[in-house]
Enzyme design. Structure first.
Site, PDB file in Angstrom:
ATOM      1  N   ASP A 169       9.967  14.457   5.934  1.00  4.42           N
ATOM      2  CA  ASP A 169      10.697  13.494   5.105  1.00  4.42           C
ATOM      3  C   ASP A 169      10.607  13.823   3.615  1.00  4.42           C
ATOM      4  OD1 ASP A 169       8.051  12.756   4.648  1.00  4.42           O
ATOM      5  OD2 ASP A 169       8.549  10.641   4.438  1.00  4.42           O
ATOM      6  N   THR A 213       0.067  -1.835  11.721  1.00  4.35           N
ATOM      7  CA  THR A 213       0.993  -0.862  11.132  1.00  4.35           C
ATOM      8  C   THR A 213       0.605  -0.542   9.698  1.00  4.35           C
ATOM      9  OG1 THR A 213       2.795  -1.577  12.546  1.00  4.35           O
ATOM     10  CG2 THR A 213       3.412  -0.568  10.453  1.00  4.35           C
ATOM     11  N   THR A 230       0.827  -1.205   0.000  1.00  9.52           N
ATOM     12  CA  THR A 230       0.000   0.000   0.000  1.00  9.52           C
ATOM     13  C   THR A 230       0.852   1.242   0.000  1.00  9.52           C
ATOM     14  OG1 THR A 230      -0.197  -0.331   2.312  1.00  9.52           O
ATOM     15  CG2 THR A 230      -2.118  -0.851   1.004  1.00  9.52           C
ATOM     16  N   GLU A 242       4.067   5.290  15.387  1.00  3.96           N
ATOM     17  CA  GLU A 242       5.351   5.550  16.041  1.00  3.96           C
ATOM     18  C   GLU A 242       6.436   5.922  15.038  1.00  3.96           C
ATOM     19  OE1 GLU A 242       7.876   3.350  15.199  1.00  3.96           O
ATOM     20  OE2 GLU A 242       6.402   2.244  14.005  1.00  3.96           O
ATOM     21  N   SER A 243       6.224   5.612  13.767  1.00  6.26           N
ATOM     22  CA  SER A 243       7.229   5.860  12.740  1.00  6.26           C
ATOM     23  C   SER A 243       7.161   7.287  12.205  1.00  6.26           C
ATOM     24  CB  SER A 243       7.042   4.859  11.614  1.00  6.26           C
ATOM     25  OG  SER A 243       5.708   4.912  11.130  1.00  6.26           O
ATOM     26  N   SER A 301       9.443   7.927  -0.254  1.00  2.00           N
ATOM     27  CA  SER A 301       9.293   8.454   1.098  1.00  2.00           C
ATOM     28  C   SER A 301      10.613   8.928   1.699  1.00  2.00           C
ATOM     29  CB  SER A 301       8.612   7.398   1.970  1.00  2.00           C
ATOM     30  OG  SER A 301       8.242   7.949   3.192  1.00  2.00           O
ATOM     31  N   HIS A 302      11.010   8.301   2.801  1.00  2.18           N
ATOM     32  CA  HIS A 302      12.192   8.731   3.549  1.00  2.18           C
ATOM     33  C   HIS A 302      13.457   8.054   3.061  1.00  2.18           C
ATOM     34  CE1 HIS A 302      10.177   5.231   5.014  1.00  2.18           C
ATOM     35  NE2 HIS A 302      11.322   4.807   5.517  1.00  2.18           N
ATOM     36  N   ASP A 326       5.217  13.497   4.373  1.00  2.00           N
ATOM     37  CA  ASP A 326       4.149  12.960   5.220  1.00  2.00           C
ATOM     38  C   ASP A 326       4.615  12.644   6.645  1.00  2.00           C
ATOM     39  OD1 ASP A 326       5.603  10.755   4.454  1.00  2.00           O
ATOM     40  OD2 ASP A 326       3.891   9.573   3.750  1.00  2.00           O
ATOM     41  N   ARG A 327       5.922  12.519   6.860  1.00  2.00           N
ATOM     42  CA  ARG A 327       6.404  12.233   8.223  1.00  2.00           C
ATOM     43  C   ARG A 327       6.891  13.512   8.898  1.00  2.00           C
ATOM     44  NH1 ARG A 327       9.569   6.473   8.479  1.00  2.00           N
ATOM     45  NH2 ARG A 327       8.046   5.293   7.280  1.00  2.00           N
ATOM     46  N   ASP A 345       8.791  12.984   1.025  1.00  2.00           N
ATOM     47  CA  ASP A 345       7.525  13.352   0.389  1.00  2.00           C
ATOM     48  C   ASP A 345       6.596  14.124   1.316  1.00  2.00           C
ATOM     49  OD1 ASP A 345       7.246  11.014   1.930  1.00  2.00           O
ATOM     50  OD2 ASP A 345       5.441  10.439   0.853  1.00  2.00           O
ATOM     51  N   LYS A 397      -0.780  10.677   6.169  1.00  2.00           N
ATOM     52  CA  LYS A 397      -0.176  11.388   7.276  1.00  2.00           C
ATOM     53  C   LYS A 397       0.397  12.697   6.725  1.00  2.00           C
ATOM     54  CE  LYS A 397       3.550   8.075   6.755  1.00  2.00           C
ATOM     55  NZ  LYS A 397       3.701   6.655   7.041  1.00  2.00           N
ATOM     56  N   ARG A 411      11.824  -5.360  13.579  1.00  2.00           N
ATOM     57  CA  ARG A 411      11.546  -4.194  14.417  1.00  2.00           C
ATOM     58  C   ARG A 411      11.114  -4.666  15.797  1.00  2.00           C
ATOM     59  NH1 ARG A 411      12.094  -0.372  10.629  1.00  2.00           N
ATOM     60  NH2 ARG A 411      10.788  -0.320   8.749  1.00  2.00           N
TER      61      ARG A 411
END
Ligand code: G1P
Ligand code: ZN
Length: 543
Positions: free
Chosen positions: A277, A344, A18, A364-365, A113-114, A281-282, A279, A376, A496
């Site tokens: 980050d 998650t 996803t 948490e990420s 992303s990141h 979102d974080r 893109d 997010k 993790r």
């Protein structure tokens, strides 16, 4: 228009998750690879004919080339309109907003992303559905099915579009509107937050550093923080998106945003620090000498959101991913609102947000968000913090101390073991899972297990069940460890281990996380036979 033949789907075994499809950039650059995903996506949604899509990315290497390909394919597939960020830039939350605002048929986001960018680094593509959120599993499954049988794709022979020119252009029957990537998003933020109050805070001399990490939020943060809210020039650093993010990982955590962390822990620290980050979102939130864990941030935002105009009527409920600490649960309990524990991944919040069951959610990420979009949203979290700071006129450290004094503190840390041989990681997880039922009542490193299970989630809206979402070890005395294998790692397996220890209100909240978590950590290492399975007990990354 040209119809290109693909002899064999290039995706054998590559199921888009996803978060879309993530691969090395050179893989995406192979002829037909990106095209196969795009055509499969169009096929999976009943064709692109007559549809409108939002298209943009985080500016990483290959972003613009990928957008040209997507636009030409959208044209050849009969799409009627594409809304594209100028220069090919759009943050992920901005895409989500534009999809919703325009009532479009979805969007394509180019980002990993990141993860780092560059010809030898990472690239990704993701399809978002008309509610603005990432494609749910049924849709990604249909895309995957298409990749397995696809034999051809359609692409226009038209020349490249000028991505730098605002306004309308045309490829065949496709209207392309190049928009300012920032404008609509800024309007949305100004409708949620008290910009005047935040501007007054800055004019009182409040200082801030926002590290855009050479990624997509640079232009957004400059317009909002420096132009609209009057923060001094230089508040936003690393503000120009670069194709390789300045050679770093655009990952807003104490490890990858170390220069910002160092500044915030120094004598010369500004009042407030934040980062986002690749893109957008974080987020990372840090006060002067006060790092805020994402789990605590969610809890503080939930407790104080009503101070911002967009949330003045209170929250319908909150949701957190299972490995996220229970700090937000305590706030929800006090507010008398529902709290949901989901697996998650942001997609699990979508149904809850669409059904109006929750207003805020977080992981948490470093992901926090609300019902304003279906992703997010890093800058949103930063602005909500600023709104709260402006209302409360207290420092981040004071707000945290006050929060812990009221609700108790959930000490928290995530330990990542990267590039573990998949067999070893699977053996550790399966070995533990097989013993779960026998564990309650046993004592490890002085801690007694009160419960042990494998997390299974039943979606309260559609009733769908997601099993095997992580192994939970609950200890007497408020300790908890969660173990799961990453679904986004690219090399071997990433194990993790999420560690948590609750210290009740009135207890000692001044320990370092490492000290407070030492017992739970040692017990977890022993229960899992970690040394024996993976040959080490020291993680690669602690966040
Ligand atoms: C990670 C994070 C998760 C987040 C996802 C996508 O997934 O842990 O919270 O939703 O990235 O950004 P993981 O690698 O743990 O499967
Ligand atoms: Zn991201």
């Amino acid at each position: 228009m040209t119809i290109m033949t693909i002899s064999k789907g290039p995706f054998d075994g590559q199921k888009p998750g996803t978060s879309g499809l993530r691969k090395k950039t050179r893989v995406f650059m192979e002829p037909g690879y990106l095209e196969c995903f795009v055509q499969s996506t169009f096929n999976a949604i009943g064709g692109a004919a007559g549809k409108t899509f939002v298209v943009g990315g985080d500016g990483r290497f290959f972003n613009k080339e990928a957008i040209q390909t997507i636009l030409k394919m959208a044209a050849a597939n009969g799409a009627s309109k594409a809304i594209v960020g100028q220069g090919g830039l759009l943050s992920t939350p901005a895409v989500s907003h534009l999809i919703r605002l325009g009532g479009t048929d979805g969007g394509l986001v180019l980002s990993a992303s990141h993860n780092p960018g560059g010809v030898d680094e990472d690239f990704g593509i993701k399809y978002n559905v008309p509610n603005g959120g990432p494609a749910p599993e049924q849709v990604t499954a249909r895309i995957f099915e298409q990749t397995q049988t696809i034999a051809q794709y359609q692409i226009s022979d038209a020349p490249d579009v000028d991505l730098s020119a605002l306004g309308r252009q045309q490829i065949d029957g496709l209207e392309i509107e190049i928009i300012d990537p920032v404008a609509e998003y800024v309007d949305l933020m100004s409708s949620l937050f008290d910009f005047d109050k935040i501007a007054a805070l800055f004019s009182q001399g409040f200082t801030m550093r926002f590290d855009a990490m050479h990624a997509v939020t640079g232009p957004y943060a400059q317009v909002i923080l420096e132009e609209r809210l009057g923060a001094p020039a230089g508040t936003v650093i690393n503000a120009v998106p670069s194709e390789d993010f300045g050679g770093g990982h655009p990952d807003p955590n104490p490890v990858w945003a170390k220069p910002l962390m160092d500044e915030m822990m120094s004598e010369a620290a500004p009042d407030f620090g934040a980062a986002s980050d690749g893109d957008g979102d974080r987020n990372m939130i840090v006060g002067r000498a006060a790092y805020v864990t994402p789990s605590d941030s969610l809890a503080v935002l939930a407790a104080n959101a009503h101070l911002a105009p967009g949330y003045a009527n209170g929250l319908a409920g909150v949701a957190r991913s299972m490995p996220t600490s229970a700090a937000a649960d305590r706030v929800a309990e006090k507010l008398g609102i529902a709290c949901f524990e989901t697996p998650t991944g942001w997609k699990f919040f979508g149904n809850l947000l669409d059904a109006g069951k929750v207003t805020l959610c977080g992981e948490e990420s470093a992901g926090t968000g609300s019902d304003h979009v279906r992703e997010k949203d890093g800058l949103w979290a930063v602005l909500l913090w600023l709104n709260i700071l402006a209302e409360r006129q207290q420092s981040v450290a004071e707000i945290l101390a006050d929060h812990w004094a009221t609700y108790g503190r959930n000490y928290y840390s995530r330990h990542d073991y990267e590039a573990v041989p998949s067999d070893a990681a699977n053996a550790l997880m399966q070995g533990l899972e097989a013993r779960l039922a026998s564990l309650p009542g046993s004592t490890w490193a002085g801690l007694t297990l009160s419960a042990a299970d494998s997390f299974s989630y039943t979606d309260p809206v559609d009733g769908s069940v997601s099993a095997n979402q992580g192994l939970r070890l609950t200890f007497e005395g408020g300790g908890r460890a969660v173990l799961r294998l990453s679904g986004t790692g690219t090399e071997g397996a990433t194990l993790r281990v999420y560690l948590e220890q609750y210290a009740a209100a009135g207890g000692d909240h001044s320990l370092s996380a490492e000290t407070a978590l030492a017992g739970v950590r040692q017990a977890t290492v022993e229960i899992t036979d970690m040394q024996q399975h993976i040959g080490r007990i020291a993680p690669d990354v602690r966040t």
